[in-house]
Design a protein around this motif. Structure first.
Motif, PDB file in Angstrom:
ATOM      1  N   VAL A   1       0.846  -1.098  -0.042  1.00  0.00           N
ATOM      2  CA  VAL A   1      -0.195  -0.056  -0.020  1.00  0.00           C
ATOM      3  C   VAL A   1       0.794   1.248  -0.009  1.00  0.00           C
ATOM      4  O   VAL A   1       1.682   1.635   0.873  1.00  0.00           O
ATOM      5  N   HIS A   2       0.724   2.182  -0.987  1.00  0.00           N
ATOM      6  CA  HIS A   2       1.380   3.368  -1.215  1.00  0.00           C
ATOM      7  C   HIS A   2       0.296   4.579  -0.630  1.00  0.00           C
ATOM      8  O   HIS A   2       0.776   5.714   0.130  1.00  0.00           O
ATOM      9  N   ALA A   3      -0.972   4.657  -0.704  1.00  0.00           N
ATOM     10  CA  ALA A   3      -1.794   5.357  -0.286  1.00  0.00           C
ATOM     11  C   ALA A   3      -3.104   4.812   0.085  1.00  0.00           C
ATOM     12  O   ALA A   3      -3.392   3.885  -0.486  1.00  0.00           O
ATOM     13  N   CYS A   4      -3.765   5.258   1.019  1.00  0.00           N
ATOM     14  CA  CYS A   4      -5.137   4.896   1.385  1.00  0.00           C
ATOM     15  C   CYS A   4      -6.004   5.963   1.443  1.00  0.00           C
ATOM     16  O   CYS A   4      -5.562   7.130   1.957  1.00  0.00           O
ATOM     17  N   ALA A   5      -7.218   6.004   1.114  1.00  0.00           N
ATOM     18  CA  ALA A   5      -8.410   6.900   1.471  1.00  0.00           C
ATOM     19  C   ALA A   5      -9.582   6.782   2.546  1.00  0.00           C
ATOM     20  O   ALA A   5      -9.669   5.520   2.800  1.00  0.00           O
ATOM     21  N   LEU A   6      -9.864   7.750   3.314  1.00  0.00           N
ATOM     22  CA  LEU A   6     -10.845   7.401   4.229  1.00  0.00           C
ATOM     23  C   LEU A   6     -12.322   7.669   3.495  1.00  0.00           C
ATOM     24  O   LEU A   6     -12.650   8.333   2.626  1.00  0.00           O
TER      25      LEU A   6
ATOM     26  N   SER B   1     -10.753  -1.702  -3.632  1.00  0.00           N
ATOM     27  CA  SER B   1     -11.390  -1.601  -2.405  1.00  0.00           C
ATOM     28  C   SER B   1     -11.223  -3.084  -1.501  1.00  0.00           C
ATOM     29  O   SER B   1     -11.009  -4.161  -2.012  1.00  0.00           O
ATOM     30  N   GLY B   2     -11.545  -2.818  -0.235  1.00  0.00           N
ATOM     31  CA  GLY B   2     -11.671  -4.101   0.757  1.00  0.00           C
ATOM     32  C   GLY B   2     -10.986  -3.935   1.923  1.00  0.00           C
ATOM     33  O   GLY B   2     -10.556  -2.999   2.075  1.00  0.00           O
ATOM     34  N   ALA B   3     -11.386  -4.783   3.050  1.00  0.00           N
ATOM     35  CA  ALA B   3     -11.015  -4.560   4.312  1.00  0.00           C
ATOM     36  C   ALA B   3      -9.469  -4.500   4.429  1.00  0.00           C
ATOM     37  O   ALA B   3      -8.716  -5.256   3.667  1.00  0.00           O
ATOM     38  N   GLY B   4      -8.945  -3.902   5.314  1.00  0.00           N
ATOM     39  CA  GLY B   4      -7.565  -3.933   5.694  1.00  0.00           C
ATOM     40  C   GLY B   4      -6.697  -2.949   5.025  1.00  0.00           C
ATOM     41  O   GLY B   4      -5.347  -3.104   4.925  1.00  0.00           O
ATOM     42  N   ALA B   5      -7.141  -1.782   4.741  1.00  0.00           N
ATOM     43  CA  ALA B   5      -6.328  -0.745   3.697  1.00  0.00           C
ATOM     44  C   ALA B   5      -5.367  -0.019   4.557  1.00  0.00           C
ATOM     45  O   ALA B   5      -4.299   0.368   3.921  1.00  0.00           O
ATOM     46  N   PHE B   6      -5.576   0.230   5.981  1.00  0.00           N
ATOM     47  CA  PHE B   6      -4.811   1.107   6.683  1.00  0.00           C
ATOM     48  C   PHE B   6      -3.595   0.109   7.203  1.00  0.00           C
ATOM     49  O   PHE B   6      -3.241  -0.123   8.463  1.00  0.00           O
ATOM     50  N   ALA B   7      -2.848  -0.215   6.175  1.00  0.00           N
ATOM     51  CA  ALA B   7      -1.651  -1.053   6.663  1.00  0.00           C
ATOM     52  C   ALA B   7      -0.500  -1.024   5.351  1.00  0.00           C
ATOM     53  O   ALA B   7      -0.855  -0.519   4.557  1.00  0.00           O
ATOM     54  N   GLU B   8       0.711  -1.712   5.924  1.00  0.00           N
ATOM     55  CA  GLU B   8       1.521  -1.780   4.872  1.00  0.00           C
ATOM     56  C   GLU B   8       1.376  -2.615   3.553  1.00  0.00           C
ATOM     57  O   GLU B   8       1.789  -2.327   2.468  1.00  0.00           O
ATOM     58  N   TYR B   9       0.752  -3.468   3.771  1.00  0.00           N
ATOM     59  CA  TYR B   9       0.129  -4.779   2.909  1.00  0.00           C
ATOM     60  C   TYR B   9      -1.347  -4.740   3.056  1.00  0.00           C
ATOM     61  O   TYR B   9      -1.748  -4.876   4.107  1.00  0.00           O
ATOM     62  N   ALA B  10      -1.904  -5.111   2.084  1.00  0.00           N
ATOM     63  CA  ALA B  10      -3.339  -5.292   2.014  1.00  0.00           C
ATOM     64  C   ALA B  10      -3.694  -6.441   1.116  1.00  0.00           C
ATOM     65  O   ALA B  10      -2.943  -6.359  -0.156  1.00  0.00           O
ATOM     66  N   THR B  11      -4.850  -7.312   1.147  1.00  0.00           N
ATOM     67  CA  THR B  11      -5.436  -8.110  -0.035  1.00  0.00           C
ATOM     68  C   THR B  11      -6.653  -7.614  -0.263  1.00  0.00           C
ATOM     69  O   THR B  11      -7.206  -7.139   0.531  1.00  0.00           O
ATOM     70  N   SER B  12      -7.124  -8.056  -1.399  1.00  0.00           N
ATOM     71  CA  SER B  12      -8.365  -7.956  -1.897  1.00  0.00           C
ATOM     72  C   SER B  12      -8.734  -9.073  -3.082  1.00  0.00           C
ATOM     73  O   SER B  12      -7.673  -9.375  -3.598  1.00  0.00           O
TER      74      SER B  12
ATOM     75  N   LEU C   1      -8.121  -1.669   9.970  1.00  0.00           N
ATOM     76  CA  LEU C   1      -9.305  -0.789   9.473  1.00  0.00           C
ATOM     77  C   LEU C   1      -8.963  -0.414   8.101  1.00  0.00           C
ATOM     78  O   LEU C   1      -7.569  -0.660   7.512  1.00  0.00           O
ATOM     79  N   GLY C   2      -9.685   0.440   7.319  1.00  0.00           N
ATOM     80  CA  GLY C   2      -9.318   0.865   6.035  1.00  0.00           C
ATOM     81  C   GLY C   2      -9.996   0.174   5.111  1.00  0.00           C
ATOM     82  O   GLY C   2     -10.502  -0.998   5.020  1.00  0.00           O
ATOM     83  N   MET C   3     -10.792   0.728   3.946  1.00  0.00           N
ATOM     84  CA  MET C   3     -11.515   0.182   2.957  1.00  0.00           C
ATOM     85  C   MET C   3     -10.989   0.384   1.482  1.00  0.00           C
ATOM     86  O   MET C   3     -11.717  -0.302   0.548  1.00  0.00           O
ATOM     87  N   GLU C   4     -10.164   1.586   1.387  1.00  0.00           N
ATOM     88  CA  GLU C   4      -9.680   1.563   0.006  1.00  0.00           C
ATOM     89  C   GLU C   4      -8.171   1.934  -0.127  1.00  0.00           C
ATOM     90  O   GLU C   4      -7.702   2.672   0.690  1.00  0.00           O
ATOM     91  N   TRP C   5      -7.571   1.693  -1.127  1.00  0.00           N
ATOM     92  CA  TRP C   5      -6.245   1.751  -1.347  1.00  0.00           C
ATOM     93  C   TRP C   5      -5.725   1.771  -2.815  1.00  0.00           C
ATOM     94  O   TRP C   5      -6.234   1.584  -3.714  1.00  0.00           O
ATOM     95  N   ALA C   6      -4.238   2.209  -2.790  1.00  0.00           N
ATOM     96  CA  ALA C   6      -3.459   2.436  -4.186  1.00  0.00           C
ATOM     97  C   ALA C   6      -2.078   1.666  -3.766  1.00  0.00           C
ATOM     98  O   ALA C   6      -1.676   2.233  -2.733  1.00  0.00           O
ATOM     99  N   GLY C   7      -1.662   0.868  -4.612  1.00  0.00           N
ATOM    100  CA  GLY C   7      -0.350   0.501  -4.540  1.00  0.00           C
ATOM    101  C   GLY C   7       0.215  -0.455  -5.586  1.00  0.00           C
ATOM    102  O   GLY C   7      -0.092  -0.195  -6.849  1.00  0.00           O
ATOM    103  N   GLU C   8       1.263  -1.510  -5.076  1.00  0.00           N
ATOM    104  CA  GLU C   8       1.780  -2.155  -6.202  1.00  0.00           C
ATOM    105  C   GLU C   8       1.726  -3.742  -5.715  1.00  0.00           C
ATOM    106  O   GLU C   8       1.641  -4.097  -4.797  1.00  0.00           O
TER     107      GLU C   8
END
Length: 322
Positions: A30-35, A85-96, A58-65
């Motif tokens: 994750v490089h950025a996430c939105a609230l 989008s998907g759960a767990g966006a406020f983290a260094e890594y996320a899955t969707s 926490l977190g619902m949407e993100w952008a990254g590599e």
């Protein structure tokens, strides 16, 4: 990895395991996430559908590599810039799930990309699929200065609405609604706002309402809706319960539709995303559909970002960058 989880007294930054990658999953750095507004409730410990609860990231949407993909994922590859989008966006890594992950258009930053997934999915579903927008329709967006509200107006304009009306209680935010497709910006606290809608529509009322306010606004909104018009209720910032004028509803033969992602299956969300991409991708790639970033916070300042959203003085999206 570092992630913000639901603690006893709000979000807590902790070291947690990286999420596991299932056969249909995409793992992203994750490089950025939105609230989003739902983040406030989850940060306070409330569930949002199946998401949230004590210890949840926490977190619902993100952008990254893309870092890794499941064995059934073929549309994206490692190293690709994606948003989703998907759960767990406020983290260094996320899955969707693979069906919620989209490539980032060329020239779009991670911060800008993070603002798009939830708004595009939510409002294409509300305006086009459930709202059955037709070219030439007259559209009212209640609560138009939020990210999803601004996207609703732009989609309506892009799809050929003849008139777009937006409401906001803040005069500075109302003044900017024209930048995002509004022909008319109204203050819903003004007792004359319904008459202004009727005046702008030759007494007929609007064909489609995207309602993010509801509560006590529901009956005045029906007064502003045309006979055989449609109201799609997306949010309830004005309250979850209110008096409902059933006779007015019947007299105007209004179709009243409630939508949420909380009770949708994985297959349904995939279909929503496919439809939105098929219909809007060219406009997204060209920058014709966009959202303003109100403010960018560092990852370490995420609690301050949530407080900024809670204060409800922002216009557009609040972004956290890593």
């Amino acid at each position: 990895m570092r992630a913000y989880v639901v603690g006893e007294h709000g979000p807590v930054l902790e070291e947690v395991d990286e999420p596991a990658v299932g056969p249909d999953d995409v793992l992203v750095k994750v490089h950025a996430c939105a609230l989003n507004r739902a983040d406030l409730g989850m940060a306070a410990g409330r569930l949002h559908g199946r998401a949230g609860g004590a210890g949840a990231v926490l977190g619902m949407e993100w952008a990254g590599e893309v870092v890794d993909t499941g064995r059934r994922v073929t549309a994206v590859r490692r190293g690709e810039r994606v948003m989703g989008s998907g759960a767990g966006a406020f983290a260094e890594y996320a899955t969707s799930d693979r069906g919620r992950v989209l490539p980032i258009p060329d020239g779009v930053s991670f911060e800008q990309a993070a603002t798009l997934p939830v708004a595009v999915q939510t409002m294409h579903d509300a305006v086009v699929t459930n709202g059955r927008l037709r070219r030439g329709d007259r559209v009212l967006v209640q609560g138009a200065s939020s990210g999803v509200g601004l996207m609703a107006m732009q989609i309506a304009r892009h799809k050929g609405a003849a008139l777009v009306i937006g409401t906001s209680t803040d005069p500075a935010r109302r003044a900017r609604l024209a930048e995002f497709g509004a022909d008319l910006a109204l203050d819903p606290r003004d007792d004359r706002w319904v008459e202004e809608v009727l005046g702008a529509t030759d007494g007929r009322g609007v064909d489609l309402v995207i309602d993010q306010v509801s509560g006590a606004a529901v009956t005045p909104t029906m007064r502003a809706t045309a006979i055989r018009g449609r109201i799609v209720n997306v949010g309830r910032l004005g309250g979850e319960r209110a008096e409902f004028d059933f006779d007015l509803h019947a007299l105007r033969r209004i179709t009243y539709i409630g939508v949420t992602f909380r009770t949708r299956s994985k297959a349904e969300v995939r279909r929503i995303t496919r439809r939105a991409v098929a219909d809007l991708w060219d406009a997204l790639a060209a920058g014709a559909l966009r959202l303003p970033i109100d403010r960018i916070f560092s990852f370490e300042m995420l609690p301050d970002a949530l407080a900024h959203m809670r204060a409800n003085r922002h216009f557009g999206k609040i972004v956290v960058s890593q």
